[in-house]
Design a protein around this motif. Structure first.
Motif, PDB file in Angstrom:
ATOM      1  N   THR A 113     -97.239  64.342  27.172  1.00 57.71           N
ATOM      2  CA  THR A 113     -98.025  63.913  28.336  1.00 57.71           C
ATOM      3  C   THR A 113     -98.544  65.133  29.075  1.00 57.71           C
ATOM      4  OG1 THR A 113     -96.501  62.063  28.517  1.00 57.71           O
ATOM      5  CG2 THR A 113     -98.027  62.394  30.346  1.00 57.71           C
ATOM      6  N   HIS A 114     -99.747  65.542  28.791  1.00 55.62           N
ATOM      7  CA  HIS A 114    -100.378  66.673  29.456  1.00 55.62           C
ATOM      8  C   HIS A 114    -101.381  66.152  30.483  1.00 55.62           C
ATOM      9  CE1 HIS A 114     -98.279  69.261  26.916  1.00 55.62           C
ATOM     10  NE2 HIS A 114     -99.200  69.621  26.047  1.00 55.62           N
ATOM     11  N   PHE A 115    -101.165  66.511  31.744  1.00 63.72           N
ATOM     12  CA  PHE A 115    -102.106  66.122  32.796  1.00 63.72           C
ATOM     13  C   PHE A 115    -103.262  67.111  32.933  1.00 63.72           C
ATOM     14  CE2 PHE A 115     -99.413  63.265  35.807  1.00 63.72           C
ATOM     15  CZ  PHE A 115     -99.198  62.392  34.757  1.00 63.72           C
ATOM     16  N   SER A 116    -102.990  68.392  32.687  1.00 63.82           N
ATOM     17  CA  SER A 116    -104.013  69.412  32.964  1.00 63.82           C
ATOM     18  C   SER A 116    -105.304  69.211  32.177  1.00 63.82           C
ATOM     19  CB  SER A 116    -103.448  70.823  32.723  1.00 63.82           C
ATOM     20  OG  SER A 116    -102.990  70.980  31.397  1.00 63.82           O
ATOM     21  N   PRO A 117    -105.275  68.830  30.881  1.00 59.83           N
ATOM     22  CA  PRO A 117    -106.553  68.628  30.191  1.00 59.83           C
ATOM     23  C   PRO A 117    -107.396  67.535  30.817  1.00 59.83           C
ATOM     24  CG  PRO A 117    -104.754  68.810  28.610  1.00 59.83           C
ATOM     25  CD  PRO A 117    -104.133  68.680  29.946  1.00 59.83           C
ATOM     26  N   VAL A 118    -106.752  66.486  31.320  1.00 59.53           N
ATOM     27  CA  VAL A 118    -107.491  65.395  31.937  1.00 59.53           C
ATOM     28  C   VAL A 118    -108.126  65.846  33.246  1.00 59.53           C
ATOM     29  CG1 VAL A 118    -107.293  63.047  32.849  1.00 59.53           C
ATOM     30  CG2 VAL A 118    -105.933  63.748  30.878  1.00 59.53           C
ATOM     31  N   ILE A 119    -107.346  66.568  34.074  1.00 63.14           N
ATOM     32  CA  ILE A 119    -107.882  67.078  35.340  1.00 63.14           C
ATOM     33  C   ILE A 119    -109.038  68.031  35.065  1.00 63.14           C
ATOM     34  CG2 ILE A 119    -107.336  68.419  37.405  1.00 63.14           C
ATOM     35  CD1 ILE A 119    -104.453  67.391  37.154  1.00 63.14           C
TER      36      ILE A 119
END
Length: 531
Positions: free
Chosen positions: A376-382
Motif C-alpha cells: 500500500t503506497h500512498f505517495s505515488p497516488v499523491i
C-alpha cells in the motif's frame, strides 16, 4: 449491481429536519491564577474546546487556542467560532493543558477561566495594517526595549477583549512591525466607531512584560490612513489616570488597506471547479463476508458508503460530472500483468465514468475482474494527482484526493514528502479509515496538532483531513445517516483549505468564469484512483 443503484442516497435526506443555527457566536477565553506546572519558569498554557454530540454524548475536540509561553494569566488571541442553536442544549468543555491536561490537586484551586461570547456580525471586510513606533520608553537595563503591540476591541459593558498581538521587535525604541491582516469583525465586529485600545509592551523572557503605554482609536479613524499617515500619542496609564512620559512616545499607522473577505461561494460562483480524486486500497476477497469490500446484496460496504457520501456532494461542483476512474497496483486479466495505473472501466482510451453512479459501477466491476497486487503506497497516488494540480496553479480548478484505507501505509516517509510538496498546489487530501484497525499513521498525517514535515521542510498549508469512519456509523444501522455524518466531517475543512490557497496566491474570482477545458490530455477532471 442494479440493487446497489436503487439504494437511497444522501440526496434523499430531508434538509428541513436539520436544525438551522440562529446565529454564529465567537468565544474568547482568558484564565487567571492557573497552577504552575513548570519547575524553573511558569506554565505554557493552551485551551482546547470539546463539543458533545447530541446522540452519543461523546466529547470531540472542536478546536484549540494558541500556546502562550511562560504565564499563569493567559489572554488567548485565537477565538472559537460556533453555530448557536436556540432550541438545543449545546454542552461545551474547556480543557487547559500544558504538556498534559492541567489536573488539579484535591482541595486546591486550579485557577479560573473566563469565557466571553459575542454574536458575530456579517461584516466581510478585512484590513491590512502596519504600524511603527517612535521614541518608545526604554525598559531594559542593558539594552533598549523589545516592543510589541496588543489590540483590544471594546465590549458593551465597557470591558475589552483581546483580538490581535504583533510580533516582538528586539532591542529598539523605533520599531517597525510587520503588516498584518485581520477581519474587521475581529477588530470591531462591524461597528466602525467602536473603541479599539492598543497597548504597547516591552517583551521579557519571564513573561512579566513591561507596560510602556496605550492609545485608543477606531476602525473608522484608522481607515482614514488609506490616504495619509496617522500618529497616536502613547500614554502611560496608572490606576486609570494617564501619566506623562519623559519622552514623546508615538505609534504611527503607516498603511491601512481595506479589502473584502472573499468566501468559498464567491469562487464557486466565479466558475472555479472542484475535482474529486479517489484512491481505494482493496484487501481480501470481496466475495467473503469478512472482507471490508464484501459485496452484500443488501447494503453498501464501508468503502462504497465513503465513496458515495463524499462523491455525491463533490460532483455538484464539477461542471461535466465525467470522472476518469483509475486503479493502482493490480494484476490485470488475462495475463496477470502488473499495472499501477489502469482504467477501472477497462477502457484505457476513455476511462471516464458518468457521475458517481458510473464510478460505483466501475468500482464493483473491478472487484470482479482484477486481483490486487503489491504493498500500500500512498505517495505515488499523491504524486499522480499533484502532477495535474501543478498544471493549473491559477486556481481555476482545485483537486480533492479522497483516500479510503484500512490503516496500513508502507511508504510513510515518502508519503510525508509528497504531502509537503503537494501543500504548495491547489489540492487537499481526505483520508477515511475503515475497519477496526488502529490509525496512528493516519492521525500523524493530519496536521491539526503539528504541521507535517519531511527532511526539515514543513508543509506550507494543512491540506490533510483524517476521519475514522467507525466514529460516524449510526448504531441503529441507518446507513444514510452514517454517510451524511461522514460527508459533513470530511468536507468541513475543504472551504478553508481552498481559501488558504487562493489567499496566499492572491487569486480572486473574476467577473467572468475562468476558461474550462473538460477533457485535457492529462486528466484535470475528477479522477477516481483505486489500488
Amino acid at each position: 449491481m442494479s440493487s446497489f443503484m436503487n439504494m437511497a442516497c444522501i440526496g434523499d435526506f430531508d434538509p428541513f429536519t436539520a436544525a438551522i443555527p440562529a446565529t454564529r457566536v465567537e468565544l474568547t477565553v482568558s484564565c487567571r491564577n492557573l497552577l504552575d506546572r513548570d519547575t524553573f519558569s511558569k506554565s505554557d498554557p493552551i485551551c482546547v474546546l470539546y463539543t458533545q454530540g447530541i446522540a452519543n454524548r461523546e466529547w470531540r475536540e472542536f478546536s484549540r487556542t494558541e500556546m502562550i509561553n511562560n504565564t499563569l494569566n493567559p489572554d488567548f488571541v485565537r477565538k472559537f467560532t460556533l453555530d448557536y442553536f436556540f432550541e438545543e442544549r449545546q454542552n461545551l468543555r474547556f480543557d487547559l493543558c500544558v504538556e498534559k491536561p492541567l489536573i488539579g490537586i484535591p482541595g486546591k484551586k486550579c485557577g479560573t477561566i473566563k469565557v466571553r461570547a459575542e454574536e458575530l456580525s456579517n461584516c466581510r471586510e478585512s484590513v491590512m495594517l502596519q504600524f511603527c513606533g517612535n521614541k518608545l520608553d526604554k525598559k531594559d537595563f542593558f539594552g533598549k526595549s523589545d516592543p510589541f503591540l496588543v489590540f483590544y476591541r471594546s465590549n458593551e459593558d465597557g470591558s475589552f477583549t483581546i483580538c490581535h498581538k504583533t510580533e516582538v521587535v528586539k532591542n529598539t525604541l523605533d520599531p517597525v512591525w510587520q503588516a498584518f491582516k485581520i477581519p474587521v469583525k475581529a477588530l470591531c465586529n462591524g461597528d466602525y466607531d467602536r473603541s479599539i485600545k492598543v497597548e504597547v509592551y516591552d517583551w521579557d523572557r519571564d513573561g512579566g512584560h513591561d507596560f510602556i503605554g496605550e492609545f485608543n482609536t477606531s476602525y473608522r479613524e484608522m481607515s482614514r490612513g488609506q490616504s495619509q499617515f496617522h500618529s497616536y500619542e502613547v500614554r502611560h496609564v496608572v490606576a486609570g489616570y494617564p501619566c506623562n512620559l519623559q519622552t514623546c512616545c508615538q505609534v504611527t499607522l503607516l498603511s491601512c488597506l481595506v479589502d473584502m473577505e472573499l468566501t468559498f461561494l464567491d469562487y464557486i460562483k466565479g466558475g472555479y471547479v472542484l475535482n474529486c480524486n479517489v484512491f481505494c486500497w482493496i484487501s481480501g476477497n470481496p466475495s467473503q463476508p469478512t472482507s471490508l469490500h464484501y459485496m452484500s446484496p443488501y447494503q453498501l460496504n464501508a468503502y462504497a458508503m465513503a465513496l458515495r457520501a463524499v462523491g455525491e456532494i463533490i460532483q455538484d461542483y464539477d461542471s461535466d460530472k465525467m470522472f476518469p476512474a483509475l486503479g493502482f497496483g493490480a494484476k490485470l486479466p488475462p495475463d496477470g500483468r502488473v499495472s499501477h495505473e489502469f482504467a477501472l472501466n477497462g477502457n484505457p482510451q476513455n476511462p471516464y465514468c458518468s457521475g458517481i453512479e458510473g464510478v460505483m459501477e466501475a468500482y464493483y466491476q473491478s472487484l470482479k475482474s482484477v486481483r490486487l497486487y503489491g504493498p500500500t503506497h500512498f505517495s505515488p497516488v499523491i504524486n499522480h494527482v499533484a502532477r495535474y494540480a501543478q498544471s493549473v496553479k491559477d486556481g481555476s480548478q482545485y483537486f480533492i484526493l479522497l483516500i479510503i484505507s484500512d490503516g496500513v501505509i508502507t511508504d510513510m516517509a515518502q508519503t510525508k514528502e509528497s504531502i509537503v510538496n503537494a501543500a504548495t498546489l491547489p489540492m487537499s487530501i481526505i483520508i477515511v479509515g475503515v475497519g477496526p484497525a488502529e490509525f496512528n499513521e493516519m492521525i500523524e498525517l493530519d496536521g491539526d496538532e503539528e504541521r507535517i514535515s519531511s527532511q526539515g521542510r514543513f508543509a506550507e498549508r494543512d491540506i490533510v483531513q483524517f476521519v475514522p469512519f467507525r466514529d460516524y456509523i449510526d448504531r441503529r444501522g441507518n446507513h444514510i445517516l452514517s454517510m451524511a455524518r461522514l460527508a459533513k466531517e470530511v468536507l468541513a475543512e475543504i472551504p478553508d483549505q481552498f481559501l488558504s490557497y487562493m489567499r496566499t496566491r492572491c487569486i480572486k474570482p473574476g467577473l467572468c468564469p475562468p476558461a474550462y477545458n473538460p477533457a485535457p490530455a492529462s486528466y484535470l477532471q475528477t479522477q477516481c484512483l483505486f489500488a
